[in-house]
Design an enzyme around this catalytic site. Structure first.
Site, PDB file in Angstrom:
ATOM      1  N   VAL A  59       0.842  -1.200   0.000  1.00  0.00           N
ATOM      2  CA  VAL A  59       0.000   0.000   0.000  1.00  0.00           C
ATOM      3  C   VAL A  59       0.880   1.253   0.000  1.00  0.00           C
ATOM      4  O   VAL A  59       0.602   2.218  -0.706  1.00  0.00           O
ATOM      5  CB  VAL A  59      -0.989  -0.006   1.190  1.00  0.00           C
ATOM      6  CG1 VAL A  59      -1.789   1.292   1.247  1.00  0.00           C
ATOM      7  CG2 VAL A  59      -1.934  -1.199   1.081  1.00  0.00           C
ATOM      8  N   CYS A  60       1.951   1.240   0.778  1.00  0.00           N
ATOM      9  CA  CYS A  60       2.861   2.396   0.834  1.00  0.00           C
ATOM     10  C   CYS A  60       3.522   2.622  -0.524  1.00  0.00           C
ATOM     11  O   CYS A  60       3.673   3.766  -0.974  1.00  0.00           O
ATOM     12  CB  CYS A  60       3.916   2.190   1.909  1.00  0.00           C
ATOM     13  SG  CYS A  60       3.228   1.981   3.570  1.00  0.00           S
ATOM     14  N   ASP A  61       3.920   1.552  -1.174  1.00  0.00           N
ATOM     15  CA  ASP A  61       4.494   1.603  -2.517  1.00  0.00           C
ATOM     16  C   ASP A  61       3.488   2.237  -3.480  1.00  0.00           C
ATOM     17  O   ASP A  61       3.802   3.184  -4.209  1.00  0.00           O
ATOM     18  CB  ASP A  61       4.854   0.177  -2.935  1.00  0.00           C
ATOM     19  CG  ASP A  61       5.391   0.070  -4.348  1.00  0.00           C
ATOM     20  OD1 ASP A  61       4.628   0.310  -5.316  1.00  0.00           O
ATOM     21  OD2 ASP A  61       6.572  -0.284  -4.503  1.00  0.00           O
TER      22      ASP A  61
END
Length: 166
Positions: A59-61
């Site tokens: 999700v951060c990516d």
């Protein structure tokens, strides 16, 4: 304070919750070359501050890639992604992902950003997922504390807030 969970478990956030209309708190974080960066370093620009628990997760990516794509379409806007990842890991990830429009910043040293913006997770020493828009006069114009740290933020609302900020 905002109520946040991480993988369904409630967590304790350190610091003060930031609200729309607040003067943006200053902070000191590290750039990928270990130089210090503060909010004042980008004064005069609209800033979107994208906060992620760890750049090396799915999700951060995706969040960082999405804001990188949007940054190319925006004038006088700086996109800052803050996490507690080491600057070396952020630099390696950016090179591998082709990220050139977003500045990744590390809050690993003393959680200066995390505590100033109320996103430092006490139990995990990570930052909760959040998005802040700060206008060119250092006023906070948009805030989203994502209630479940493993969920995506509202990209459309954040992009609209950037476009409306001066």
């Amino acid at each position: 304070m905002a109520s946040i969970t991480f993988k369904g478990n409630p967590v304790t956030l350190l610091g003060k919750e930031v609200k729309v209309g607040d003067h943006a708190p200053d902070f000191t974080v590290l750039a990928n070359d270990l130089s210090q960066v503060t909010l004042a370093d980008s004064k005069g620009s609209v800033r979107l501050i994208s906060v992620v628990p760890s750049i090396d997760t799915g999700v951060c990516d995706a969040q960082t890639r999405r804001f990188n794509e949007e940054a190319a379409k925006l004038d006088n806007v700086k996109i800052l992604t803050v996490s507690v990842d080491l600057p070396f890991a952020q630099k390696r990830w950016c090179a591998a992902a082709g990220i050139e429009q977003v500045q990744t910043l590390s809050d690993h040293r003393d959680l200066s950003f995390g505590e100033a913006y109320g996103v430092a997770i006490k139990e995990l020493r990570l930052l909760a997922r959040a998005v802040f828009v700060v206008d060119s006069n250092d006023q906070v114009t948009y805030v989203e504390y994502v209630s479940e740290a493993t969920d995506h933020p509202n990209y459309e609302a954040a992009i609209e807030a950037i476009q409306q900020a001066k």
